[in-house]
Motif scaffolding. Structure first.
Motif, short mmCIF file in Angstrom:
data_model
loop_
_atom_site.label_atom_id
_atom_site.label_comp_id
_atom_site.label_asym_id
_atom_site.label_seq_id
_atom_site.Cartn_x
_atom_site.Cartn_y
_atom_site.Cartn_z
N LEU A 562 0.84 -1.19 0.00
CA LEU A 562 0.00 0.00 0.00
C LEU A 562 0.88 1.25 0.00
O LEU A 562 1.86 1.33 0.74
CB LEU A 562 -0.92 0.01 1.22
CG LEU A 562 -2.00 -1.07 1.30
CD1 LEU A 562 -2.81 -0.92 2.58
CD2 LEU A 562 -2.91 -1.03 0.08
N ALA A 603 -6.05 -1.62 -3.08
CA ALA A 603 -6.30 -0.21 -3.38
C ALA A 603 -5.96 0.06 -4.83
O ALA A 603 -4.96 -0.44 -5.35
CB ALA A 603 -5.45 0.69 -2.47
N LEU A 613 -10.65 1.49 -2.18
CA LEU A 613 -10.07 0.41 -1.37
C LEU A 613 -11.16 -0.63 -1.12
O LEU A 613 -12.24 -0.30 -0.61
CB LEU A 613 -9.56 0.95 -0.05
CG LEU A 613 -8.98 -0.09 0.92
CD1 LEU A 613 -7.64 -0.61 0.40
CD2 LEU A 613 -8.81 0.48 2.32
N TYR A 666 -15.43 -1.39 1.93
CA TYR A 666 -14.82 -0.61 0.87
C TYR A 666 -14.82 0.86 1.26
O TYR A 666 -15.59 1.31 2.11
CB TYR A 666 -15.51 -0.83 -0.48
CG TYR A 666 -16.86 -0.15 -0.65
CD1 TYR A 666 -16.93 1.17 -1.08
CD2 TYR A 666 -18.05 -0.85 -0.43
CE1 TYR A 666 -18.14 1.80 -1.26
CE2 TYR A 666 -19.28 -0.23 -0.61
CZ TYR A 666 -19.32 1.10 -1.02
OH TYR A 666 -20.53 1.72 -1.19
#
Length: 742
Positions: A562, A603, A613, A666
């Motif tokens: 990430l 992501a 995400l 999400y």
């Protein structure tokens, strides 16, 4: 008077020579001097765009500070229009700072960078102010990338346009001319703004921004047999008395006294003087670069007719620079100088390239980021010497950091831990060359501490030891911890949680972003309810829900790419952890059990400012254990949950519990302005007793929650406000988080 024939012939020869050396009538030679001025110097690009559009040929360039950056790249072959395109897409926050992309950092450094807001070096237990905000490495990397095709040129007079820049000797205050060596290094040194960048060493001297000693270096151009000199200055004018209202104004005025007076004399040496109107910008107004460049274009109007006449005489058109091949670099010979504590193998292990290997410049830059992310080095300067097509000899000079002791700080507020101030002492090379000792003292409404000792061996087995204590009080329903308690107490009451954990572990990197960890853990967990409402049930206002010591073995596998842990727009997270509880005091019917928890998230950027995400999280217990206090819990929003608790929008902290759960979530994020975020989140879950055995996890989610939030990225971490609600329990509220979680 009778004329001597010999004298007549000599005079004619001198006339012919004089005519040959004075080409100004047909093809004048033009010099260009560009001043310093930080972000204001972006106006130079606008001036160069107009010069190119008119067809004026520049035959020599001198510059300092931002003028050296723009002038040096122009001298390397770029057109004004190309420079405009380059500077418009630069993220100056990354360029001017020491920001290293998160995936380039080790797991240990990621944890540090997402915890502390400020850091100060210590020497003999005395705080030292840092010499600068940034090492300037990102600036050097950029200039190296942009000048790679002329890296073989060591004499700047041999560049497509002859060039020089200036620097200031910080020991003597003298102004120095830099006209040879590594072009990227020279313009980096000349652009080293005081306090923003640390001084640079070259040939034994400590050098900084050339604008300190000479912000309009025209003198050197006067010796270059030029017909005309064009000068561009973005220096600040002296302030009127009404404008001097602060300490910074006074210091700025004092600094400008000398340069303002010098500029008056130097303008007399300039044939065509251009002064863009950039007074309403500052030296750090890089976010307004497009407007500053336009101001530069407009400023040429005062000399437009003169430049048109010169262009007509020169009959010249500058061709755009061809793209540099950066995707297949090969290193024939590799040399590293300056390393004493850290071996070549350690450095190349971080750089991630070997002799003979073909890599792209982007991959090379990532390797440099990997090296600097260790914070073991103050600078890494390098040069490429072309040998044949895309093959180079690589030479680097590294400067190891001398600050091994650090004092770090952090600030935080959330609704559970309340206000906190973090004081950290970090000692590198405490016992070994590659170890780190760290002690966090967290003072506030819920004081606590965290001690770490870590021996980093990278791809070998690293060793770690951790002790931490967390204590806080929150209004929680006791049934969250033990559903077998009498239902008469089915309401939120003050509950104090105290967790003391000691852990020993070993860890290895399977790949750069994939780690495997094995450990043993001792935990003291105490949970106590305190309320007058308990008297009717237990004949006392205090009830001990849990008070036991636990011993367990644990393991985890983590893959994390990430780009941002708080506002991710790219990357993948896979994390699975298991903990085998072997013993528990104060539990007569205890039997061993295994807790497994997994979190997977992806992501992705939908556009420049929109990201998504998507994730799924779940957990289950195998075996009974008869310890409901160690069940999984859902509710609230945090990044530092203790035990087996996880986030759940639409529910307060410590709302849902069970020995197994499954949650999908999400988050849609819109960065509507730099570092300002609006986001919408949703999560859906099933949680309860043995939901995977009863197949309840396949049913439609029993719990759902939604949130709309605002987030701001600051040096002390994110500032977040999230309004959240749930349609099932009609709950609504606001989560507030200020600063990094610790």
């Amino acid at each position: 008077m009778k004329l001597n024939p010999k004298l007549y012939i000599i005079s004619c020869l001198f006339s012919l020579v004089g005519y040959a050396q004075n080409p100004s009538a047909d093809n004048p030679k033009i010099g260009l001097v560009l001043s310093g001025g930080g972000a204001k110097g972006l106006a130079h690009i606008g001036v160069l765009k107009v010069i190119d559009s008119l067809g004026v040929r520049i035959d020599y360039i001198g510059g300092t500070s931002m003028g050296s950056a723009v002038g040096g790249l122009y001298a390397a072959g770029y057109t004004g229009k190309q420079l405009d395109s380059i500077f418009r897409v630069i993220d100056f926050d990354v360029l001017l700072g020491d920001k290293v992309p998160r995936p380039s950092k080790t797991f240990q450094e990621r944890k540090n960078s997402e915890k502390y807001g400020a850091s100060l070096p210590l020497k003999n237990f005395k705080i030292q102010l840092p010499s600068s905000i940034s090492r300037g490495q990102n600036l050097f990397n950029l200039f190296t990338k942009l000048t790679l095709d002329v890296s073989a040129i060591r004499d700047f007079s041999q560049l497509p346009i002859p060039f020089y820049c200036t620097a200031t000797d910080m020991e003597t205050g003298a102004s120095l001319i830099l006209d040879s060596g590594n072009l990227a290094e020279a313009i980096t040194i000349s652009s080293t703004l005081p306090t923003l960048f640390q001084p640079q060493e070259r040939d034994g001297a400590m050098l900084m921004d050339g604008g300190i000693s000479n912000n309009y270096p025209i003198e050197h151009l006067k010796s270059k047999n030029l017909d005309y000199i064009i000068g561009v200055s973005v220096e600040e004018d002296l302030l009127a008395k009404e404008e001097i209202t602060s300490i910074s104004d006074i210091l700025s005025q004092i600094n400008n006294f000398r340069s303002a007076e010098e500029l008056k004399d130097k303008i007399k040496l300039t044939d065509f003087f251009i002064e863009p109107n950039v007074d309403d910008f500052t030296i750090i107004s890089f976010n307004k670069g497009a407007e500053i460049i336009k101001r530069g274009e407009a400023s040429v109007a005062v000399v437009m007719e003169d430049l048109k006449a010169i262009a007509k005489s020169q009959n010249f058109r500058k061709e755009p620079k061809k793209n540099i091949t950066l995707d297949s670099l090969k290193f024939n010979k590799v040399q590293i100088f300056g390393n004493k504590k850290y071996s070549d193998s350690y450095i190349f292990g971080k750089l991630r390239f070997r002799r003979g290997e073909i890599i792209s410049f982007d991959d090379f830059s990532k390797g440099v980021n990997n090296l600097l992310a260790t914070n073991n080095f103050d600078s890494f300067r390098y040069s490429f010497s072309p040998q044949n097509s895309n093959a180079y000899d690589f030479t680097a000079n590294i400067k190891e950091t001398t600050n091994t002791s650090l004092l770090k700080f952090g600030l935080h507020y959330d609704q559970v831990l309340k206000s906190s101030v973090l004081l950290n002492f970090t000692q590198k090379q405490f016992l070994l060359q590659n170890d780190v000792l760290s002690l966090d003292l967290i003072l506030g409404d819920n004081s606590r501490f965290n001690f770490d000792y870590y021996i980093d061996k990278g791809f070998y087995w690293s060793i770690g030891f951790n002790i931490k204590r967390t204590t806080f009080k929150y209004d929680i329903n006791p049934l969250f911890f033990d559903s077998s308690l009498p239902t008469q107490i089915d309401s939120d009451i003050p509950i104090r949680i105290s967790d003391f954990t000691t852990e020993f572990f070993v860890e290895t990197l399977i790949k750069k972003d994939l780690s495997f960890k094995l450990g043993a853990r001792f935990k003291q967990l105490a949970i106590e309810a305190s309320s007058p409402s308990l008297v009717s049930v237990f004949q006392t206002s205090e009830y001990q829900i849990e008070n036991s010591d636990f011993f367990s073995l644990n393991s985890s596998l983590k893959y994390d790419t990430l780009d941002n842990v708080f506002f991710p727009s790219d990357g993948l997270l896979f994390m699975t952890a298991s903990e085998l509880y072997l013993s528990a005091s104060n539990h007569q019917n205890f039997s061993q059990f295994l807790a497994i928890k997994t979190n997977i998230a992806k992501a992705l950027a939908l556009s420049n400012n929109f990201s998504l995400l998507v994730g799924i999280e779940g957990g289950l217990r195998i075996g009974n254990g008869n310890v409901p206090a160690l069940n999984f819990g859902l509710g609230g929003y945090a990044h530092n949950h203790i035990n087996n608790y996880s986030n759940m929008f639409g529910y307060d902290f410590f709302s849902l519990s069970g020995n197994s759960f499954l949650k999908a979530y999400y988050n849609m994020d819109w960065e509507f302005y730099k570092r300002h975020h609006l986001n919408f989140s949703a999560n859906f879950s099933n949680i309860g007793t043995n939901i995977f055995a009863t197949q309840d996890w396949l049913e439609l989610p029993s719990h759902s929650g939604f949130a709309i939030g605002y987030g701001l990225e600051t040096i002390f971490g994110p500032i977040e406000f999230k309004y959240h609600w749930s349609p099932e329990n009609k709950f609504k509220g606001v989560f507030v988080n200020l600063g990094y979680w610790f």
